[in-house]
Motif scaffolding. Structure first.
Motif, PDB file in Angstrom:
ATOM      1  N   ASP A 227       2.021 -20.479  -5.862  1.00 56.65           N
ATOM      2  CA  ASP A 227       1.364 -20.514  -7.260  1.00 56.65           C
ATOM      3  C   ASP A 227       1.894 -21.668  -8.298  1.00 56.65           C
ATOM      4  O   ASP A 227       2.789 -22.060  -8.042  1.00 56.65           O
ATOM      5  CB  ASP A 227       1.754 -19.086  -8.054  1.00 56.65           C
ATOM      6  CG  ASP A 227       1.518 -17.880  -7.259  1.00 56.65           C
ATOM      7  OD1 ASP A 227       0.614 -17.906  -6.574  1.00 56.65           O
ATOM      8  OD2 ASP A 227       2.206 -16.889  -7.338  1.00 56.65           O
ATOM      9  N   VAL A 228       0.826 -21.880  -8.947  1.00 53.52           N
ATOM     10  CA  VAL A 228       0.912 -22.928 -10.025  1.00 53.52           C
ATOM     11  C   VAL A 228       1.589 -22.344 -11.119  1.00 53.52           C
ATOM     12  O   VAL A 228       1.345 -21.414 -11.801  1.00 53.52           O
ATOM     13  CB  VAL A 228      -0.586 -23.449 -10.651  1.00 53.52           C
ATOM     14  CG1 VAL A 228      -0.147 -24.425 -11.686  1.00 53.52           C
ATOM     15  CG2 VAL A 228      -1.189 -24.075  -9.558  1.00 53.52           C
ATOM     16  N   LEU A 229       3.140 -22.967 -11.347  1.00 48.33           N
ATOM     17  CA  LEU A 229       4.039 -22.344 -12.467  1.00 48.33           C
ATOM     18  C   LEU A 229       3.578 -23.223 -13.549  1.00 48.33           C
ATOM     19  O   LEU A 229       3.793 -22.565 -14.624  1.00 48.33           O
ATOM     20  CB  LEU A 229       5.443 -22.711 -12.125  1.00 48.33           C
ATOM     21  CG  LEU A 229       6.110 -21.880 -11.090  1.00 48.33           C
ATOM     22  CD1 LEU A 229       7.777 -21.978 -11.217  1.00 48.33           C
ATOM     23  CD2 LEU A 229       5.752 -20.162 -11.609  1.00 48.33           C
ATOM     24  N   HIS A 230       3.596 -24.520 -13.575  1.00 46.03           N
ATOM     25  CA  HIS A 230       3.453 -25.158 -14.765  1.00 46.03           C
ATOM     26  C   HIS A 230       2.769 -26.647 -14.391  1.00 46.03           C
ATOM     27  O   HIS A 230       2.758 -27.242 -13.032  1.00 46.03           O
ATOM     28  CB  HIS A 230       4.860 -25.606 -15.255  1.00 46.03           C
ATOM     29  CG  HIS A 230       4.894 -26.558 -16.430  1.00 46.03           C
ATOM     30  ND1 HIS A 230       4.452 -26.037 -17.883  1.00 46.03           N
ATOM     31  CD2 HIS A 230       5.169 -27.989 -16.591  1.00 46.03           C
ATOM     32  CE1 HIS A 230       4.417 -27.182 -18.540  1.00 46.03           C
ATOM     33  NE2 HIS A 230       4.932 -28.332 -17.771  1.00 46.03           N
ATOM     34  N   THR A 231       1.977 -27.194 -15.570  1.00 43.58           N
ATOM     35  CA  THR A 231       1.346 -28.445 -15.069  1.00 43.58           C
ATOM     36  C   THR A 231       1.185 -29.054 -16.366  1.00 43.58           C
ATOM     37  O   THR A 231       1.267 -28.412 -17.552  1.00 43.58           O
ATOM     38  CB  THR A 231      -0.144 -28.138 -14.575  1.00 43.58           C
ATOM     39  OG1 THR A 231      -0.814 -29.299 -14.547  1.00 43.58           O
ATOM     40  CG2 THR A 231      -0.991 -27.468 -15.547  1.00 43.58           C
ATOM     41  N   ALA A 232       1.239 -30.481 -16.578  1.00 43.02           N
ATOM     42  CA  ALA A 232       1.150 -31.105 -17.810  1.00 43.02           C
ATOM     43  C   ALA A 232       0.745 -32.585 -17.250  1.00 43.02           C
ATOM     44  O   ALA A 232       0.913 -33.016 -16.344  1.00 43.02           O
ATOM     45  CB  ALA A 232       2.615 -31.361 -18.306  1.00 43.02           C
ATOM     46  N   VAL A 233       0.520 -33.318 -18.563  1.00 44.33           N
ATOM     47  CA  VAL A 233      -0.174 -34.531 -18.332  1.00 44.33           C
ATOM     48  C   VAL A 233       0.750 -35.525 -19.545  1.00 44.33           C
ATOM     49  O   VAL A 233       0.428 -34.897 -20.609  1.00 44.33           O
ATOM     50  CB  VAL A 233      -1.342 -34.983 -18.432  1.00 44.33           C
ATOM     51  CG1 VAL A 233      -1.595 -36.553 -18.402  1.00 44.33           C
ATOM     52  CG2 VAL A 233      -2.424 -34.352 -17.522  1.00 44.33           C
ATOM     53  N   LEU A 234       1.900 -36.222 -19.172  1.00 43.58           N
ATOM     54  CA  LEU A 234       2.406 -37.147 -20.178  1.00 43.58           C
ATOM     55  C   LEU A 234       1.918 -38.386 -20.356  1.00 43.58           C
ATOM     56  O   LEU A 234       1.492 -39.079 -19.453  1.00 43.58           O
ATOM     57  CB  LEU A 234       3.905 -37.170 -19.545  1.00 43.58           C
ATOM     58  CG  LEU A 234       4.496 -35.844 -18.861  1.00 43.58           C
ATOM     59  CD1 LEU A 234       5.776 -36.350 -18.354  1.00 43.58           C
ATOM     60  CD2 LEU A 234       4.730 -34.931 -20.035  1.00 43.58           C
ATOM     61  N   PRO A 235       1.829 -38.753 -21.663  1.00 43.16           N
ATOM     62  CA  PRO A 235       1.093 -40.177 -21.928  1.00 43.16           C
ATOM     63  C   PRO A 235       2.115 -41.233 -21.955  1.00 43.16           C
ATOM     64  O   PRO A 235       2.240 -42.167 -22.677  1.00 43.16           O
ATOM     65  CB  PRO A 235       0.888 -39.902 -23.682  1.00 43.16           C
ATOM     66  CG  PRO A 235       2.038 -38.860 -24.103  1.00 43.16           C
ATOM     67  CD  PRO A 235       2.159 -37.893 -22.868  1.00 43.16           C
ATOM     68  N   ILE A 236       2.636 -41.563 -20.750  1.00 39.96           N
ATOM     69  CA  ILE A 236       3.555 -42.557 -20.361  1.00 39.96           C
ATOM     70  C   ILE A 236       3.550 -42.693 -18.763  1.00 39.96           C
ATOM     71  O   ILE A 236       3.238 -41.765 -18.001  1.00 39.96           O
ATOM     72  CB  ILE A 236       4.978 -42.115 -20.827  1.00 39.96           C
ATOM     73  CG1 ILE A 236       5.875 -43.122 -20.488  1.00 39.96           C
ATOM     74  CG2 ILE A 236       5.538 -41.020 -20.266  1.00 39.96           C
ATOM     75  CD1 ILE A 236       7.260 -42.826 -21.303  1.00 39.96           C
ATOM     76  N   GLY A 237       3.470 -43.801 -18.461  1.00 37.66           N
ATOM     77  CA  GLY A 237       3.209 -44.205 -16.865  1.00 37.66           C
ATOM     78  C   GLY A 237       3.687 -45.528 -16.494  1.00 37.66           C
ATOM     79  O   GLY A 237       4.632 -46.126 -17.209  1.00 37.66           O
ATOM     80  N   SER A 238       3.284 -46.120 -15.530  1.00 40.26           N
ATOM     81  CA  SER A 238       4.077 -47.390 -14.717  1.00 40.26           C
ATOM     82  C   SER A 238       3.668 -48.292 -15.989  1.00 40.26           C
ATOM     83  O   SER A 238       4.263 -49.489 -15.816  1.00 40.26           O
ATOM     84  CB  SER A 238       3.582 -47.477 -13.639  1.00 40.26           C
ATOM     85  OG  SER A 238       2.006 -47.915 -13.458  1.00 40.26           O
TER      86      SER A 238
END
Length: 306
Positions: A227-238
């Motif tokens: 199951d999907v427990l948690h999901t997020a998109v963080l505004p930081i990347g390469s």
């Protein structure tokens, strides 16, 4: 033959990517997607995973589609479009229905009604639902059922994860795609598509996190017991790593990107202090000499933050 063509479209901050696949039968009699072409063009009009200029983004998507059509020789009329960005949120929901048949056997329609009931969760203003992902079902108080079809019961419950996106951002993305003349098969939350591609069902059962580090955002989805427990998109990347290197080396973003691609690692112990390079290798100032370990330490600090 054209009906068997499947196209995937990903509009990212750094690049627009199009992959074209064809359904082919495999050894175990299941159909598989055989990739016949994939293209990437630099992205304009997109920042931190969201559209900031519809004109520029449309132009980038059009270029990518033209390249894909030239490469594969097939017309691209419709696509599955990925959506990401820090506006995407997930919340838990529950749906409860009574079993329709008099003999109490649960049918596919009952499952669909339960999932539809879970959809009626109060969504925040200006958000719309992208996906309803069932986690587990409960039949007459018996919890933890993965597939209730064929079982007997009176009351069917579903625990689901609702993934939602900002309506304005979804409309901007769809408008950008429709302007190129392309039909959208469906919108897919990008990191879920990534997980489908790289993670096995066994790994999802045991527990696994899928991390997709993009240019301006980092997407995360965590699975356990399938199951999907948690999901997020963080505004930081390469791209932030590139910016840090540019500041550390007192050079341009373009040169910093080349340095990152050639010498970048998040493990500074790979280099010693004597491993040095000149910025002149990358078209920079002749005099500037830096250690590769210094670059690795900058990258490591930002990667740890992510």
């Amino acid at each position: 033959m054209a009906e068997e063509i499947i196209t995937g479209l990903d509009i990212g901050t750094h690049a627009v990517r199009v992959a074209v696949g064809q359904m082919v039968p495999s050894d175990d009699e299941k159909e598989q997607v055989h990739i016949i072409g994939a293209v990437e063009v630099p992205s304009d009009g997109v920042s931190k995973g969201t559209i900031t200029s519809i004109e520029d983004a449309t132009s980038s998507v059009s270029k990518a589609l033209e390249m894909a059509e030239r490469l594969t020789g097939f017309p691209v009329n419709s696509a599955w479009a990925g959506i990401s960005g820090s506006h995407i949120i997930a919340q838990e929901s529950k749906g409860v229905v009574g079993v329709a048949r008099s003999d109490g056997e649960i049918r596919e329609e009952d499952v669909e009604r339960a999932i539809e009931a879970a959809r009626t969760v109060a969504t925040p203003t200006n958000y719309e639902i992208l996906h309803v992902i069932p986690k587990s079902f409960t039949v007459d108080g018996q919890r933890g059922i993965k597939d209730p079809v064929g079982m007997s019961g009176i009351r069917l419950e579903v625990d689901a994860v609702i993934i939602q996106g900002l309506t304005a951002q979804i409309k901007n993305l769809t408008k950008c795609v429709y302007r190129t003349g392309l039909e959208i098969e469906d919108l897919v939350y990008s990191v879920l598509a990534t997980a489908e591609a790289v993670v096995t069902n066994r790994q999802k059962e045991l527990g696994v996190a899928v991390l997709n580090v993009g240019s301006a955002t980092t997407s995360l989805v965590v699975f356990e017991e399938g199951d999907v427990l948690h999901t997020a998109v963080l505004p930081i990347g390469s791209g932030h790593i590139t910016s840090d290197i540019a500041i550390g080396l007192r050079t341009s973003i373009e040169i910093a990107e080349e340095v990152k691609l050639k010498y970048g690692t998040v493990n500074p112990s790979e280099y010693n202090k004597r491993n040095e390079f000149k910025l002149s290798e990358f078209g920079g100032d002749e005099e500037d000499v830096y250690s590769k370990k210094f670059v690795a330490e900058i990258a490591q600090a930002r990667a740890e933050e992510i």
